[in-house]
Design a protein around this motif. Structure first.
Motif, PDB file in Angstrom:
ATOM      1  N   ALA A 545       0.825  -1.207   0.000  1.00 43.58           N
ATOM      2  CA  ALA A 545       0.000   0.000   0.000  1.00 43.58           C
ATOM      3  C   ALA A 545       0.859   1.257   0.000  1.00 43.58           C
ATOM      4  O   ALA A 545       0.534   2.242  -0.680  1.00 43.58           O
ATOM      5  CB  ALA A 545      -0.926  -0.013   1.214  1.00 43.58           C
ATOM      6  N   ARG A 546       1.950   1.240   0.769  1.00 42.57           N
ATOM      7  CA  ARG A 546       2.840   2.409   0.782  1.00 42.57           C
ATOM      8  C   ARG A 546       3.472   2.624  -0.586  1.00 42.57           C
ATOM      9  O   ARG A 546       3.625   3.767  -1.034  1.00 42.57           O
ATOM     10  CB  ARG A 546       3.922   2.224   1.848  1.00 42.57           C
ATOM     11  N   MET A 547       3.839   1.552  -1.238  1.00 43.78           N
ATOM     12  CA  MET A 547       4.417   1.691  -2.574  1.00 43.78           C
ATOM     13  C   MET A 547       3.377   2.213  -3.560  1.00 43.78           C
ATOM     14  O   MET A 547       3.677   3.038  -4.435  1.00 43.78           O
ATOM     15  CB  MET A 547       5.004   0.363  -3.048  1.00 43.78           C
ATOM     16  N   GLN A 548       2.117   1.730  -3.424  1.00 42.27           N
ATOM     17  CA  GLN A 548       1.054   2.262  -4.278  1.00 42.27           C
ATOM     18  C   GLN A 548       0.888   3.761  -4.031  1.00 42.27           C
ATOM     19  O   GLN A 548       0.795   4.549  -4.978  1.00 42.27           O
ATOM     20  CB  GLN A 548      -0.270   1.544  -4.010  1.00 42.27           C
ATOM     21  N   LYS A 549       0.857   4.162  -2.778  1.00 43.83           N
ATOM     22  CA  LYS A 549       0.721   5.579  -2.458  1.00 43.83           C
ATOM     23  C   LYS A 549       1.859   6.386  -3.071  1.00 43.83           C
ATOM     24  O   LYS A 549       1.651   7.471  -3.631  1.00 43.83           O
ATOM     25  CB  LYS A 549       0.711   5.765  -0.941  1.00 43.83           C
ATOM     26  N   THR A 550       3.087   5.855  -3.005  1.00 41.97           N
ATOM     27  CA  THR A 550       4.253   6.587  -3.513  1.00 41.97           C
ATOM     28  C   THR A 550       4.173   6.793  -5.013  1.00 41.97           C
ATOM     29  O   THR A 550       4.358   7.909  -5.507  1.00 41.97           O
ATOM     30  CB  THR A 550       5.549   5.835  -3.150  1.00 41.97           C
ATOM     31  N   PHE A 551       3.882   5.728  -5.763  1.00 45.74           N
ATOM     32  CA  PHE A 551       3.904   5.921  -7.212  1.00 45.74           C
ATOM     33  C   PHE A 551       2.648   6.625  -7.715  1.00 45.74           C
ATOM     34  O   PHE A 551       2.695   7.340  -8.720  1.00 45.74           O
ATOM     35  CB  PHE A 551       4.208   4.617  -7.967  1.00 45.74           C
ATOM     36  N   ILE A 552       1.522   6.497  -6.992  1.00 43.47           N
ATOM     37  CA  ILE A 552       0.332   7.258  -7.370  1.00 43.47           C
ATOM     38  C   ILE A 552       0.562   8.746  -7.108  1.00 43.47           C
ATOM     39  O   ILE A 552       0.148   9.605  -7.895  1.00 43.47           O
ATOM     40  CB  ILE A 552      -0.905   6.749  -6.610  1.00 43.47           C
ATOM     41  N   LYS A 553       1.248   9.057  -6.016  1.00 45.98           N
ATOM     42  CA  LYS A 553       1.566  10.457  -5.728  1.00 45.98           C
ATOM     43  C   LYS A 553       2.468  11.025  -6.808  1.00 45.98           C
ATOM     44  O   LYS A 553       2.304  12.169  -7.246  1.00 45.98           O
ATOM     45  CB  LYS A 553       2.249  10.564  -4.362  1.00 45.98           C
ATOM     46  N   PHE A 554       3.416  10.220  -7.285  1.00 44.11           N
ATOM     47  CA  PHE A 554       4.294  10.672  -8.366  1.00 44.11           C
ATOM     48  C   PHE A 554       3.519  10.841  -9.663  1.00 44.11           C
ATOM     49  O   PHE A 554       3.625  11.867 -10.344  1.00 44.11           O
ATOM     50  CB  PHE A 554       5.434   9.669  -8.569  1.00 44.11           C
ATOM     51  N   LEU A 555       2.691   9.848  -9.997  1.00 44.36           N
ATOM     52  CA  LEU A 555       1.950   9.900 -11.259  1.00 44.36           C
ATOM     53  C   LEU A 555       0.878  10.991 -11.253  1.00 44.36           C
ATOM     54  O   LEU A 555       0.579  11.585 -12.286  1.00 44.36           O
ATOM     55  CB  LEU A 555       1.293   8.552 -11.539  1.00 44.36           C
ATOM     56  N   GLY A 556       0.294  11.242 -10.082  1.00 42.72           N
ATOM     57  CA  GLY A 556      -0.836  12.151 -10.027  1.00 42.72           C
ATOM     58  C   GLY A 556      -0.491  13.582  -9.664  1.00 42.72           C
ATOM     59  O   GLY A 556      -1.379  14.426  -9.590  1.00 42.72           O
ATOM     60  N   ARG A 557       0.791  13.862  -9.442  1.00 47.71           N
ATOM     61  CA  ARG A 557       1.162  15.208  -9.003  1.00 47.71           C
ATOM     62  C   ARG A 557       1.009  16.237 -10.126  1.00 47.71           C
ATOM     63  O   ARG A 557       1.026  15.896 -11.305  1.00 47.71           O
ATOM     64  CB  ARG A 557       2.609  15.220  -8.503  1.00 47.71           C
ATOM     65  N   CYS A 558       0.873  17.484  -9.740  1.00 49.15           N
ATOM     66  CA  CYS A 558       0.834  18.566 -10.724  1.00 49.15           C
ATOM     67  C   CYS A 558       2.245  18.910 -11.165  1.00 49.15           C
ATOM     68  O   CYS A 558       3.175  18.910 -10.356  1.00 49.15           O
ATOM     69  CB  CYS A 558       0.169  19.808 -10.132  1.00 49.15           C
ATOM     70  N   GLN A 559       2.411  19.202 -12.431  1.00 51.89           N
ATOM     71  CA  GLN A 559       3.706  19.585 -12.947  1.00 51.89           C
ATOM     72  C   GLN A 559       4.069  20.988 -12.464  1.00 51.89           C
ATOM     73  O   GLN A 559       3.271  21.918 -12.592  1.00 51.89           O
ATOM     74  CB  GLN A 559       3.699  19.583 -14.481  1.00 51.89           C
ATOM     75  N   PRO A 560       5.281  21.187 -11.925  1.00 53.16           N
ATOM     76  CA  PRO A 560       5.668  22.540 -11.483  1.00 53.16           C
ATOM     77  C   PRO A 560       5.798  23.529 -12.636  1.00 53.16           C
ATOM     78  O   PRO A 560       5.677  24.730 -12.438  1.00 53.16           O
ATOM     79  CB  PRO A 560       7.021  22.302 -10.788  1.00 53.16           C
ATOM     80  N   VAL A 561       6.044  23.018 -13.835  1.00 48.76           N
ATOM     81  CA  VAL A 561       6.165  23.905 -15.001  1.00 48.76           C
ATOM     82  C   VAL A 561       5.064  23.566 -16.014  1.00 48.76           C
ATOM     83  O   VAL A 561       5.289  23.558 -17.220  1.00 48.76           O
ATOM     84  CB  VAL A 561       7.563  23.802 -15.658  1.00 48.76           C
ATOM     85  N   MET A 562       3.866  23.319 -15.493  1.00 54.77           N
ATOM     86  CA  MET A 562       2.752  22.926 -16.355  1.00 54.77           C
ATOM     87  C   MET A 562       2.435  24.010 -17.381  1.00 54.77           C
ATOM     88  O   MET A 562       2.409  25.200 -17.067  1.00 54.77           O
ATOM     89  CB  MET A 562       1.517  22.662 -15.501  1.00 54.77           C
ATOM     90  N   VAL A 563       2.197  23.587 -18.614  1.00 52.17           N
ATOM     91  CA  VAL A 563       1.694  24.474 -19.664  1.00 52.17           C
ATOM     92  C   VAL A 563       0.242  24.094 -19.914  1.00 52.17           C
ATOM     93  O   VAL A 563      -0.060  22.970 -20.297  1.00 52.17           O
ATOM     94  CB  VAL A 563       2.518  24.336 -20.967  1.00 52.17           C
ATOM     95  N   VAL A 564      -0.664  25.018 -19.666  1.00 50.10           N
ATOM     96  CA  VAL A 564      -2.097  24.765 -19.812  1.00 50.10           C
ATOM     97  C   VAL A 564      -2.453  24.679 -21.292  1.00 50.10           C
ATOM     98  O   VAL A 564      -1.826  25.313 -22.149  1.00 50.10           O
ATOM     99  CB  VAL A 564      -2.896  25.882 -19.116  1.00 50.10           C
ATOM    100  N   LEU A 565      -3.467  23.889 -21.590  1.00 55.54           N
ATOM    101  CA  LEU A 565      -3.918  23.703 -22.965  1.00 55.54           C
ATOM    102  C   LEU A 565      -4.086  25.044 -23.690  1.00 55.54           C
ATOM    103  O   LEU A 565      -4.804  25.926 -23.220  1.00 55.54           O
ATOM    104  CB  LEU A 565      -5.246  22.946 -22.973  1.00 55.54           C
ATOM    105  N   GLY A 566      -3.395  25.169 -24.820  1.00 56.27           N
ATOM    106  CA  GLY A 566      -3.504  26.354 -25.655  1.00 56.27           C
ATOM    107  C   GLY A 566      -2.683  27.538 -25.199  1.00 56.27           C
ATOM    108  O   GLY A 566      -2.697  28.585 -25.860  1.00 56.27           O
TER     109      GLY A 566
END
Length: 621
Positions: A545-566
């Protein structure tokens, strides 16, 4: 003799500049001039030089760059170059937006988008051919090839023990899932508006695999009544049937292939009616059917098995394959088939930012041998490869186009499908953007048919990237403007909205482990005498469960340099026309964004995954 003023913009990131000298050439319709080693491209500096050229170059076509090596060799990120020369051409833009590496000459064409037919004198022919030859060496498509510790017991004694690893930060929707995960309302809602809304479809008949034993005639009548009313839906996980489950730390894990039948209530709620955890087997008794009227723990365990199966297909089919890998196919086909001065290259290139980089990370760390799937997911160690191959064989062109996909799934008129409403609207906005932009460069069906590079791009996607997907609706050639705009719209939607709809819900749905367990440690139940201990013993242990939490947190995080659509800042097009079309696109997205915020303010569970300000401009995570 002519005087030329050259301005060069370096990127503003920390290591964008270089202390290496850069040699420039100007190429015009009347010849080429070597300007020598005149640039020192330092960080955050717009370099300007003025130089006399002994003859008039005419209309400028290209700038050539060569970053020379020295004892200390630093790569350089060049944003763009502009040249102001004699004559009436004005200041000419040469977009780059890429790293200058190695000891090679890079050609930057002038920013006006040009198809093959826009160069009647073939002034740029050899340069676009050379660029594609170099790209095909760098970008090579291969068939999908994913190679397929101590027991840290970490016992869980009751369901509440998973709260130990529940995120401490305020993830509002995740908290709602934690509070309501046992409820049938939330269970059904996630099929409509969760992280994986791609599986649900309206039933046109009772599934053949649904075997009702004697004594359930009344229930069959109820199913048929819902079927006739058009309110019967199903979610079928048969794709998982026969997949070999993983063995984790010498312990067998388990996979099921459930079928869920659901009914759509007049108020829009979707409620489960029956769950069958495995298809029937020849020579075996019919599989057990679980009903909402069953003992609460038996019904909860059946729903938990469905959520685990949904986790597998969401991550592998909806997210990795339909998002990341499909975006990679489009990206590589574009790099191999369209030179940088082609209008469709310029239109698509902002939507490929960091896609190759994140896909390499995923293939090396997530689904590789000894990667995350092998370590903690029930379909790891080869099962995930089997699923990806099965899912790839099922990919259809219509399934990537929301108007067609939602119609095929019978969801067009389901108002409680917020995913469906938002996907349709976003598709329509992107489609208008594409039609307007394409209309600047292609005036007829004939112009589309005669563009050899465009036709090669289409074949590259269907024949090479998707390994011959013409029998599943993907086009081999483009015969009309409408057909052309449709596939470009599909490409942009796939790289933006399609991925966002599968990516953004991960933290919400999987932070509470029982709502989306990555693995199941006990086989599906064969009895309805189920206790809380039976559920706990089936769910991941705390280490998993801890490993699931870790990789889901990585996969689901917001990008610090996100470029919004358009909202990309790179200007690949010259001239006011494309910029005006992009601005109109941005304004339509802003209107949709505001209206979704107003809608969501009145909902218990807001649906944000296709809200334009939440959708990234490319697949980057």
């Amino acid at each position: 003799m002519g005087k030329y003023v050259i301005r060069v913009a370096t990127g503003d990131s920390l290591l964008a500049g270089s202390t290496n000298l850069v040699q420039l050439w100007l190429v015009g319709e009347h010849g080429e001039a070597d300007l020598g080693k005149l640039l020192l491209p330092l960080r955050e500096k717009k370099t300007e030089v003025e130089i006399d050229v002994p003859f008039y170059l005419g209309c400028l076509l290209l700038v050539k760059l060569h970053k020379h090596k020295s004892r200390l060799n630093f790569d350089w990120f060049c944003k763009w170059i502009t040249v102001q020369g004699p004559g009436n051409q004005g200041e000419v833009l040469f977009p780059c937006y890429s790293w200058i590496q190695d000891d090679r000459i890079l050609c930057l064409p002038e920013g006006t988008a040009r198809s093959v037919s826009d160069d009647p004198q073939n002034l740029l022919k050899k340069y676009r051919e050379q660029e594609l030859e170099d790209r095909r060496k760098a970008y090579r498509l291969k068939n999908l090839a994913i190679k397929g510790i101590l027991d840290l017991a970490n016992c869980v004694h009751r369901l509440e023990d998973y709260k130990k690893i529940f995120p401490r930060g305020k993830i509002a929707l995740a908290v709602r899932v934690y509070d309501s995960w046992k409820d049938d309302d939330l269970f059904g809602y996630q099929f409509l508006n969760g992280a994986n809304p791609m599986l649900l479809r309206r039933s046109t008949s009772l599934p053949a695999r649904l075997v009702l034993p004697p004594g359930m005639e009344e229930f069959r009548t109820q199913l048929n009544k819902e079927l006739q009313a058009g309110s019967l839906f199903e979610a079928d996980y048969t794709l998982l049937d026969g997949v070999k489950p993983n063995i984790i730390i010498f312990k067998q894990q388990y996979v099921a292939a459930p079928l869920v039948m659901l009914k759509l209530q007049p108020d829009g709620r979707l409620l489960p009616m029956v769950i069958q955890l495995q298809p029937p087997r020849h020579g075996c008794p019919p599989p057990l059917l679980f009903l909402p009227s069953d003992p609460p723990m038996a019904w909860l365990l059946a729903k938990t098995w469905v959520r685990s199966s949904d986790f597998q297909l969401h991550q592998l089919q909806s997210h990795l394959l339909r998002g990341h890998l499909m975006a990679e196919v489009i990206s590589v086909a574009t790099m191999r088939s369209l030179p940088s001065l082609h209008p469709i290259y310029k239109l698509l290139i902002p939507h490929f930012r960091y896609t190759m980089e994140i896909n390499i990370l995923a293939l090396n760390n997530l689904v590789s041998e000894y990667g995350i799937f092998d370590l903690v997911v029930s379909t790891g160690s080869g099962g995930h490869v089997d699923i990806l191959q099965r899912a790839t064989a099922c990919l259809t062109y219509r399934s990537f186009c929301p108007p067609d996909d939602l119609a095929d799934h019978g969801l067009l008129d389901v108002k409680s499908s917020l995913y469906g409403q938002d996907a349709l609207r976003l598709w329509e906005i992107i489609s208008r953007y594409v039609h307007e932009m394409v209309g600047l460069f292609y005036k007829s069906d004939k112009a589309v048919k005669q563009d050899s590079e465009l036709q090669a791009w289409c074949r590259e996607i269907t024949e090479t990237g998707l390994q011959g997907a013409q029998d599943r609706g993907f086009p081999l050639s483009l015969e009309s403007l409408d057909q052309f705009c449709h596939i470009v719209t599909m490409c942009i939607f796939t790289c933006t909205g399609q991925h966002a709809s599968a990516h953004l819900g991960q933290l919400d749905e999987y932070s509470w482990i029982p709502n989306g367990p990555c693995t199941m440690r006990k086989p599906p139940p064969i009895s309805k005498a189920v206790t809380e201990k039976d559920i706990v013993d089936s769910l991941p242990d705390l280490h998993q469960a801890r490993m699931q939490k870790t990789f889901i947190k990585f996969l689901g995080r917001c990008q610090p340099v996100m470029v919004v659509l358009g909202q990309h800042k790179e200007k690949y097009f010259s001239g006011p026309g494309p910029q005006a079309v992009l601005q109109q696109f941005q304004e339509e997205l802003a209107v949709m964004d505001r209206e979704i915020k107003v809608r969501n303010a009145g909902l218990d569970l807001p649906y944000e995954y296709l809200q334009p300000s939440m959708v990234e401009n490319s697949v980057t995570i």
